[in-house]
Design an enzyme around this catalytic site. Sequence first.
Site, PDB file in Angstrom:
ATOM      1  N   GLY A  68       0.824  -1.189   0.000  1.00  0.00           N
ATOM      2  CA  GLY A  68       0.000   0.000   0.000  1.00  0.00           C
ATOM      3  C   GLY A  68       0.864   1.247   0.000  1.00  0.00           C
ATOM      4  O   GLY A  68       2.074   1.193   0.251  1.00  0.00           O
ATOM      5  N   GLY A 117       0.171  -4.991   0.731  1.00  0.00           N
ATOM      6  CA  GLY A 117      -1.067  -4.888  -0.030  1.00  0.00           C
ATOM      7  C   GLY A 117      -1.042  -5.645  -1.340  1.00  0.00           C
ATOM      8  O   GLY A 117      -2.099  -6.034  -1.851  1.00  0.00           O
ATOM      9  N   GLU A 140       5.590  -5.778   7.592  1.00  0.00           N
ATOM     10  CA  GLU A 140       5.012  -4.658   8.342  1.00  0.00           C
ATOM     11  C   GLU A 140       5.699  -4.379   9.678  1.00  0.00           C
ATOM     12  O   GLU A 140       5.762  -3.215  10.110  1.00  0.00           O
ATOM     13  CB  GLU A 140       3.515  -4.904   8.566  1.00  0.00           C
ATOM     14  CG  GLU A 140       2.651  -4.701   7.329  1.00  0.00           C
ATOM     15  CD  GLU A 140       2.682  -5.877   6.367  1.00  0.00           C
ATOM     16  OE1 GLU A 140       2.092  -5.770   5.284  1.00  0.00           O
ATOM     17  OE2 GLU A 140       3.313  -6.910   6.694  1.00  0.00           O
ATOM     18  N   ASP A 148      -1.607  -7.024   7.504  1.00  0.00           N
ATOM     19  CA  ASP A 148      -3.038  -6.801   7.302  1.00  0.00           C
ATOM     20  C   ASP A 148      -3.446  -7.419   5.975  1.00  0.00           C
ATOM     21  O   ASP A 148      -2.860  -8.395   5.550  1.00  0.00           O
ATOM     22  CB  ASP A 148      -3.371  -5.308   7.402  1.00  0.00           C
ATOM     23  CG  ASP A 148      -2.715  -4.464   6.308  1.00  0.00           C
ATOM     24  OD1 ASP A 148      -1.705  -4.908   5.716  1.00  0.00           O
ATOM     25  OD2 ASP A 148      -3.213  -3.345   6.033  1.00  0.00           O
TER      26      ASP A 148
END
Length: 372
Positions: A68, A117, A140, A148
């Site tokens: 992301g 992402g 992350e 996530d």
Amino acid sequence: MTGADDPVLLKTVGRAGRLVLNRPRALNALNHAMVRRIDDALTAWEHDPAVETVVLTGAGERGLCAGGDIRAVHDDARDGDGRASAAFWRDEYRLNARIARYPKPYVALMDGIVMGGGVGVSAHGGVRVVTERSRIAMPETGIGFVPDVGGTHLLGRAPGELGVHLALTGAQIGAGDAVLCGLADHYVPSASLPTFLAELADLPVSEAVARHEQPPPQGELAAARGWIDACYAAGTVEEIVRRLRAHGDPAAAEAAETLLTRSPTALKVTLAALHRARRLGSLEEVLDQEYRVSCAALTSPDLVEGVRAQIVDKDRTPRWSPATLAEVAAADVERFFTPLGTRELGLAGPPSPHPARPAHQPPFDRSASPRP
């Protein structure tokens, strides 16, 4: 029609709808506009009988997607009120769930770098193809964040404790290990991808895959299962580090040192999230949990500091707060899982009072996902 500068190129070639992530200078990092564009395309193609297959690729030579747009999240957490990031994640996680149960074959070419992402828009698909160039990771914890996009769901179901190792260290894996861990299905040499793509326009997916699939190259994780399973089965991050240091395998000692460079808070929250994800079961339930965790991270100093150190200033010397595992209390971890009330994502329960995208279909079950 789409223009050459659009962040996601859309086109139909024969029986295939093509999604091309098109920010090669940013390694195709996802932003909110891209997530919405993908979702709109999936809606159109779901109801278009001429489109039988959806294929996801990335522009440029480096990879599918580096994750992301974490720089935008950093700026929002530092200078804004977090609403933009929460809205982005709400749409992104709903898209991840939609991909997992898309009613038509969804083929993701996970060539090159696929992280964060990028895993979310590929590894939930029904047909996940890796190559010898694939480098897949959920990194992350190195930026003070927690895996996530359904990453804790995927890694929580990897064999033994492999997923815990990958989630905590953020280690990159290649094609063989991606297949072993359940993040990919098929290995196709990168030289065959142009022909494979062309054939997806005319052939059933299973036939096109069969023409090009080869046995994946040997990975590294299978041989490391002994120390990984023994060390990462511990119930706390502190005990994991102790076991890694005491094991005797140089790779275990190296993993311990890697963990000690990561955000202590992110490590503890990640371990708790993985253990909870295993009990939750469905992807929807896990995404609801990840949304709570991600929103809580916006108010944690480590996310802003981690992105600053790794991406903004690039000094690679984050100053975590708290600075050590011992200083991270149970209450510090528990707050990441606090229900959000009316702000819940709500994929697994009643519809959210503020839906950004409609919910679709029943809870995720990979055994029922399209495997043409």
